[in-house]
Design an enzyme around this catalytic site. Sequence first.
Site: not given
Ligand code: FE
Ligand code: ZN
Length: 256
Positions: A57, A59, A61-62, A115, A134, A172
Amino acid sequence: MSDLQIEQFPARTDNYGVLVHDPAAGLTAAIDAPEEQAILAALKRRGWKLTHILTTHHHNDHVEANLALKQRFGIEIIGPEAEKASIPGIDRTVKDGDQFKFGNYDVKVISTPGHTAGEVSYFLPEAKVVFAGDTLFSLGCGRLFEGTPATMFRSLQKLVALPVETTVYCGHEYTESNARFALAIDPDNSALKERAREVQVLREAGLPTLPTTIMREMATNPFLRWHDPAIRRNLKLEHASDEAVFTEIRKRKDNF
Ligand code: FE
Ligand code: ZN
């Protein structure tokens, strides 16, 4: 074909990076790209050369390391069609039901929104492993940033329909805090109590609680236990639909 090698390593604050290596084909995929340095170090440790990124996805942090890794290795970045506008460097898009080859392995794309609106999970049936981003965590599930509880409920139903022995990698390390909530909702579940103790021991030793398995999560993760009579009793939702039970659990977690 059981020679697929998987390396999981911490990245950023609480993310996991994952590398998947098919030695026969000489291919290495990163599942998401949370942090360039952590990924480079893992590649070096294993002596692998990055060839792909499979994005779950959009985001940050990915996907943050997408462009840096692409520049360095000239890799192919694969990700969900519905999020292509916000995935840097994406080359090829996939959607629910798509299947492609990673070396000698089939990769099945499972759309798991909730998410984010376009999130996908990647399932490798021969290796019996799913990369759930996530969407599903150990003892938890993703927060609903771009979806409704109904959306996430359907996504989780798809994941629990996978073979129970499937190994689950997640985005995570949230298991310890998830365990506190899970015990509040499902305090008499002995499998959960045992898992919570194990998680505490692992975290105190600085060790990961992941990957997990579908079987273990079905026994312990309240977000997959909408059918469970004890949880339903605790929530006073004995006669509610599975989706309503899930919705209430997600709401309580948001306020926990
Ligand atoms: Fe994440
Ligand atoms: Zn995420």
